[in-house]
Scaffold this motif. Structure first.
Motif, PDB file in Angstrom:
ATOM      1  N   GLY A  46       0.783  -1.225   0.000  1.00  0.00           N
ATOM      2  CA  GLY A  46       0.000   0.000   0.000  1.00  0.00           C
ATOM      3  C   GLY A  46       0.816   1.278   0.000  1.00  0.00           C
ATOM      4  N   ASP A  47       2.133   1.175  -0.081  1.00  0.00           N
ATOM      5  CA  ASP A  47       3.005   2.360  -0.105  1.00  0.00           C
ATOM      6  C   ASP A  47       3.209   2.797  -1.558  1.00  0.00           C
ATOM      7  N   TRP A  48       2.202   3.472  -2.105  1.00  0.00           N
ATOM      8  CA  TRP A  48       2.257   3.884  -3.508  1.00  0.00           C
ATOM      9  C   TRP A  48       3.256   5.013  -3.734  1.00  0.00           C
ATOM     10  N   ASP A  49       3.465   5.848  -2.739  1.00  0.00           N
ATOM     11  CA  ASP A  49       4.444   6.926  -2.889  1.00  0.00           C
ATOM     12  C   ASP A  49       5.852   6.348  -3.024  1.00  0.00           C
ATOM     13  N   GLY A  50       6.193   5.392  -2.184  1.00  0.00           N
ATOM     14  CA  GLY A  50       7.509   4.752  -2.261  1.00  0.00           C
ATOM     15  C   GLY A  50       7.691   3.974  -3.549  1.00  0.00           C
ATOM     16  N   ALA A  51       6.639   3.262  -3.960  1.00  0.00           N
ATOM     17  CA  ALA A  51       6.708   2.493  -5.206  1.00  0.00           C
ATOM     18  C   ALA A  51       6.865   3.429  -6.406  1.00  0.00           C
TER      19      ALA A  51
END
Length: 126
Positions: A46-51
């Motif tokens: 759920g870490d779309w910013d990191g991905a």
């Protein structure tokens, strides 16, 4: 006799340059593949910013080394990589975890195959 030494030195120089470029391409592709695997893991958590940041970093590195890749390898895998990176950016924007992760895995395998294709292995010589 001096011409023989000049020719031999030139061949050794070309061999060293070829080995260095081969190692550079292999390391670059394998490092990018690892980043893509991490991006897929982050997206599934759920870490779309990191991905998204990992994908952008990997894409910037890909674009920066594009002239070298184009000069040393076939253009079809490079074009395919460009298309897969574009798909990843779209999936990251719409936050489609399944498509994003599967495209990351596919692009990661594609980059590993490109890296292995330029590696110093016996299979690549024959």
């Amino acid at each position: 006799m001096k011409r023989i030494w000049f020719g031999a030195a030139l061949l050794v120089l070309l061999l060293a340059l070829g080995l260095w470029l081969s190692t550079l391409m292999e390391r670059t592709h394998l490092a990018q593949s690892e980043k893509l695997s991490r991006a897929a893991t982050l997206a599934m958590q759920g870490d779309w910013d990191g991905a998204g940041q990992l994908i952008r970093d990997t894409r910037e590195e890909w674009d920066k080394k594009q002239p070298l890749f184009s000069a040393l390898s076939d253009h079809e895998p490079i074009d395919k990589g460009d298309c897969l990176f574009a798909q990843l950016e779209i999936y990251a924007k719409v936050r489609d975890c399944v498509s994003f992760s599967s495209t990351c895995a596919y692009l990661s395998q594609h980059l590993e195959a490109m890296g292995n294709g330029h590696g110093l292995t016996l299979a690549n010589f024959f």
